[in-house]
Design a protein around this motif. Structure first.
Motif, PDB file in Angstrom:
ATOM      1  N   GLY A 138      60.752  49.965  31.035  1.00  0.00           N
ATOM      2  CA  GLY A 138      59.448  49.605  30.814  1.00  0.00           C
ATOM      3  C   GLY A 138      58.311  50.445  31.504  1.00  0.00           C
ATOM      4  O   GLY A 138      57.157  50.073  31.702  1.00  0.00           O
ATOM      5  N   PHE A 139      58.463  51.699  31.482  1.00  0.00           N
ATOM      6  CA  PHE A 139      57.370  52.554  32.185  1.00  0.00           C
ATOM      7  C   PHE A 139      57.148  53.704  31.068  1.00  0.00           C
ATOM      8  O   PHE A 139      57.849  54.218  30.225  1.00  0.00           O
ATOM      9  N   ILE A 140      55.792  54.208  31.356  1.00  0.00           N
ATOM     10  CA  ILE A 140      55.327  55.114  30.570  1.00  0.00           C
ATOM     11  C   ILE A 140      55.253  56.528  31.283  1.00  0.00           C
ATOM     12  O   ILE A 140      54.952  57.720  30.321  1.00  0.00           O
ATOM     13  N   ALA A 141      55.302  56.615  32.352  1.00  0.00           N
ATOM     14  CA  ALA A 141      55.438  57.815  33.069  1.00  0.00           C
ATOM     15  C   ALA A 141      56.097  57.584  34.331  1.00  0.00           C
ATOM     16  O   ALA A 141      56.066  56.474  34.841  1.00  0.00           O
ATOM     17  N   THR A 142      56.313  58.423  35.148  1.00  0.00           N
ATOM     18  CA  THR A 142      56.970  58.559  36.485  1.00  0.00           C
ATOM     19  C   THR A 142      55.808  58.052  37.301  1.00  0.00           C
ATOM     20  O   THR A 142      54.604  58.327  37.041  1.00  0.00           O
ATOM     21  N   ALA A 143      55.670  57.695  38.649  1.00  0.00           N
ATOM     22  CA  ALA A 143      54.670  57.597  39.390  1.00  0.00           C
ATOM     23  C   ALA A 143      53.844  58.498  39.783  1.00  0.00           C
ATOM     24  O   ALA A 143      52.583  58.001  40.103  1.00  0.00           O
ATOM     25  N   ASP A 144      54.397  59.763  39.653  1.00  0.00           N
ATOM     26  CA  ASP A 144      53.580  61.039  39.765  1.00  0.00           C
ATOM     27  C   ASP A 144      53.031  61.657  38.366  1.00  0.00           C
ATOM     28  O   ASP A 144      52.865  62.649  38.344  1.00  0.00           O
ATOM     29  N   ASP A 145      53.232  60.639  37.393  1.00  0.00           N
ATOM     30  CA  ASP A 145      52.710  61.136  36.003  1.00  0.00           C
ATOM     31  C   ASP A 145      53.350  62.230  35.346  1.00  0.00           C
ATOM     32  O   ASP A 145      52.900  62.887  34.540  1.00  0.00           O
ATOM     33  N   ARG A 146      54.693  62.287  35.607  1.00  0.00           N
ATOM     34  CA  ARG A 146      55.656  63.257  34.764  1.00  0.00           C
ATOM     35  C   ARG A 146      56.029  62.609  33.741  1.00  0.00           C
ATOM     36  O   ARG A 146      56.337  61.557  33.676  1.00  0.00           O
ATOM     37  N   LEU A 147      56.075  63.446  32.537  1.00  0.00           N
ATOM     38  CA  LEU A 147      56.684  63.081  31.321  1.00  0.00           C
ATOM     39  C   LEU A 147      57.906  63.791  30.686  1.00  0.00           C
ATOM     40  O   LEU A 147      58.264  63.693  29.624  1.00  0.00           O
ATOM     41  N   ASP A 148      58.412  64.514  31.712  1.00  0.00           N
ATOM     42  CA  ASP A 148      59.740  65.292  31.327  1.00  0.00           C
ATOM     43  C   ASP A 148      60.538  64.618  30.778  1.00  0.00           C
ATOM     44  O   ASP A 148      61.502  64.943  29.836  1.00  0.00           O
ATOM     45  N   TRP A 149      60.819  63.374  31.274  1.00  0.00           N
ATOM     46  CA  TRP A 149      61.823  62.415  30.834  1.00  0.00           C
ATOM     47  C   TRP A 149      61.672  62.093  29.085  1.00  0.00           C
ATOM     48  O   TRP A 149      62.573  61.786  28.436  1.00  0.00           O
ATOM     49  N   LEU A 150      60.543  62.183  28.759  1.00  0.00           N
ATOM     50  CA  LEU A 150      60.015  61.667  27.520  1.00  0.00           C
ATOM     51  C   LEU A 150      60.053  63.075  26.643  1.00  0.00           C
ATOM     52  O   LEU A 150      60.439  63.029  25.253  1.00  0.00           O
ATOM     53  N   LEU A 151      59.564  64.089  27.192  1.00  0.00           N
ATOM     54  CA  LEU A 151      59.106  65.449  26.373  1.00  0.00           C
ATOM     55  C   LEU A 151      60.534  66.057  25.911  1.00  0.00           C
ATOM     56  O   LEU A 151      60.662  66.807  25.052  1.00  0.00           O
ATOM     57  N   GLN A 152      61.645  65.629  26.694  1.00  0.00           N
ATOM     58  CA  GLN A 152      63.033  66.184  26.453  1.00  0.00           C
ATOM     59  C   GLN A 152      63.282  65.464  24.849  1.00  0.00           C
ATOM     60  O   GLN A 152      64.241  65.994  24.229  1.00  0.00           O
ATOM     61  N   PHE A 153      62.683  64.507  24.377  1.00  0.00           N
ATOM     62  CA  PHE A 153      63.020  64.067  23.008  1.00  0.00           C
ATOM     63  C   PHE A 153      61.902  64.678  21.862  1.00  0.00           C
ATOM     64  O   PHE A 153      61.988  64.065  20.798  1.00  0.00           O
ATOM     65  N   ASP A 154      61.029  65.540  22.227  1.00  0.00           N
ATOM     66  CA  ASP A 154      60.182  66.034  21.371  1.00  0.00           C
ATOM     67  C   ASP A 154      60.958  66.618  20.133  1.00  0.00           C
ATOM     68  O   ASP A 154      62.074  67.092  20.365  1.00  0.00           O
ATOM     69  N   GLY A 155      60.599  66.251  18.815  1.00  0.00           N
ATOM     70  CA  GLY A 155      61.027  66.898  17.670  1.00  0.00           C
ATOM     71  C   GLY A 155      62.405  65.745  17.106  1.00  0.00           C
ATOM     72  O   GLY A 155      63.024  66.356  16.293  1.00  0.00           O
ATOM     73  N   PHE A 156      62.408  64.685  17.828  1.00  0.00           N
ATOM     74  CA  PHE A 156      63.664  64.007  17.387  1.00  0.00           C
ATOM     75  C   PHE A 156      63.473  63.268  15.667  1.00  0.00           C
ATOM     76  O   PHE A 156      62.356  63.350  15.520  1.00  0.00           O
ATOM     77  N   ALA A 157      64.539  63.289  15.268  1.00  0.00           N
ATOM     78  CA  ALA A 157      64.582  62.725  13.841  1.00  0.00           C
ATOM     79  C   ALA A 157      63.687  61.380  13.660  1.00  0.00           C
ATOM     80  O   ALA A 157      63.898  60.299  14.414  1.00  0.00           O
ATOM     81  N   GLY A 158      62.694  61.446  12.883  1.00  0.00           N
ATOM     82  CA  GLY A 158      61.825  60.261  12.539  1.00  0.00           C
ATOM     83  C   GLY A 158      60.601  60.119  13.302  1.00  0.00           C
ATOM     84  O   GLY A 158      59.573  59.535  12.795  1.00  0.00           O
ATOM     85  N   GLY A 159      60.639  60.874  14.520  1.00  0.00           N
ATOM     86  CA  GLY A 159      59.559  60.981  15.378  1.00  0.00           C
ATOM     87  C   GLY A 159      58.088  61.379  14.687  1.00  0.00           C
ATOM     88  O   GLY A 159      56.859  60.533  14.861  1.00  0.00           O
ATOM     89  N   LYS A 160      58.034  62.558  14.132  1.00  0.00           N
ATOM     90  CA  LYS A 160      57.060  63.104  13.584  1.00  0.00           C
ATOM     91  C   LYS A 160      56.500  62.352  12.269  1.00  0.00           C
ATOM     92  O   LYS A 160      55.348  61.933  12.010  1.00  0.00           O
ATOM     93  N   GLU A 161      57.371  61.933  11.605  1.00  0.00           N
ATOM     94  CA  GLU A 161      56.851  60.928  10.611  1.00  0.00           C
ATOM     95  C   GLU A 161      56.458  59.785  10.868  1.00  0.00           C
ATOM     96  O   GLU A 161      55.284  59.084  10.211  1.00  0.00           O
ATOM     97  N   SER A 162      56.907  58.941  12.092  1.00  0.00           N
ATOM     98  CA  SER A 162      56.381  57.709  12.530  1.00  0.00           C
ATOM     99  C   SER A 162      54.753  58.046  13.023  1.00  0.00           C
ATOM    100  O   SER A 162      53.978  57.175  12.646  1.00  0.00           O
ATOM    101  N   TYR A 163      54.615  59.191  13.913  1.00  0.00           N
ATOM    102  CA  TYR A 163      53.380  59.569  14.397  1.00  0.00           C
ATOM    103  C   TYR A 163      52.621  60.069  13.303  1.00  0.00           C
ATOM    104  O   TYR A 163      51.251  59.496  13.332  1.00  0.00           O
ATOM    105  N   ASP A 164      52.935  60.661  12.399  1.00  0.00           N
ATOM    106  CA  ASP A 164      51.807  60.923  11.342  1.00  0.00           C
ATOM    107  C   ASP A 164      51.398  59.817  10.342  1.00  0.00           C
ATOM    108  O   ASP A 164      50.416  59.567   9.987  1.00  0.00           O
ATOM    109  N   ALA A 165      52.512  58.780  10.229  1.00  0.00           N
ATOM    110  CA  ALA A 165      52.220  57.578   9.243  1.00  0.00           C
ATOM    111  C   ALA A 165      50.979  56.767  10.244  1.00  0.00           C
ATOM    112  O   ALA A 165      49.966  56.385   9.557  1.00  0.00           O
ATOM    113  N   PHE A 166      51.300  56.609  11.513  1.00  0.00           N
ATOM    114  CA  PHE A 166      50.365  55.855  12.384  1.00  0.00           C
ATOM    115  C   PHE A 166      48.941  56.559  12.476  1.00  0.00           C
ATOM    116  O   PHE A 166      48.027  55.890  12.324  1.00  0.00           O
ATOM    117  N   MET A 167      49.136  57.969  12.659  1.00  0.00           N
ATOM    118  CA  MET A 167      47.838  58.636  12.722  1.00  0.00           C
ATOM    119  C   MET A 167      47.116  58.462  11.457  1.00  0.00           C
ATOM    120  O   MET A 167      45.647  58.751  11.190  1.00  0.00           O
TER     121      MET A 167
END
Length: 182
Positions: free
Chosen positions: A14-43
């Motif tokens: 249930g966390f969107i960032a670490t306490a010090d605002d790091r997102l490296d845990w999330l950015l390691q998933f960039d380019g995952f299958a379906g992610g771009k399509e989901s984002y593009d459909a939302f946008m």
């Protein structure tokens, strides 16, 4: 009628960032299958973007000279004096979110309003009864602590699950409507 939507990624706990605002845990998933399509459909349905000053500052630091939302009106809730990159449609405001809800919908021109980034601003909309939908992608990582998805003053009524999708690399996207809303 436009919806105010909080589209966000969260760790399994249930966390969107670490306490010090790091997102490296999330950015390691960039380019995952379906992610771009989901984002593009939302946008495709987003007509206005809303964010807090901390999210805006993070974007300016991590995307210097490359505003990620060209051509889309953006409103930034902040207590600080900030400036916008040249050629962008950014409005800086301060005050309760309720005071600006109709202006945001007007700026969206019949499309949806996306509340970007931090959970604090999204929680202000939810506490005011203005948040219509939560679209959260659950990332298969446990952080143990950090910035919560939606740090509200109290519990919500039950949310209605509109859809769920399994995306690549173990990511699940859940789309909820806040209870009692059409």
């Amino acid at each position: 009628m436009p919806s105010l939507q909080y589209f966000v990624a969260s760790s399994l706990d249930g966390f969107i960032a670490t306490a010090d605002d790091r997102l490296d845990w999330l950015l390691q998933f960039d380019g995952f299958a379906g992610g771009k399509e989901s984002y593009d459909a939302f946008m495709a349905d987003v007509g206005c973007i809303v964010m807090g000053g901390e999210t805006y500052a993070w974007l300016m630091e991590h995307e210097p000279g490359n505003w990620p939302y060209p051509g889309t009106p953006c409103w930034v809730f902040t207590h600080h004096e900030l400036s916008a990159p040249q050629g962008t449609d950014i409005t800086f405001v301060r005050g309760p979110v309720r005071e600006f809800a109709e202006d945001l919908k007007d700026a969206a021109a019949g499309r949806n309003v996306w509340i970007v980034g931090g959970g604090v601003l999204a929680a202000q909309f939810a506490d005011a009864g203005l948040l219509d939908e939560l679209i959260v992608s659950i990332i298969p990582v446990v952080l143990g602590a950090g910035k919560p998805v939606l740090p509200m003053d109290g519990p919500t009524p039950p949310l209605e699950l509109i859809s769920s999708h399994t995306l690549g690399r173990g990511i699940v996207e859940l789309h909820y409507r806040f209870g009692g809303r059409p």
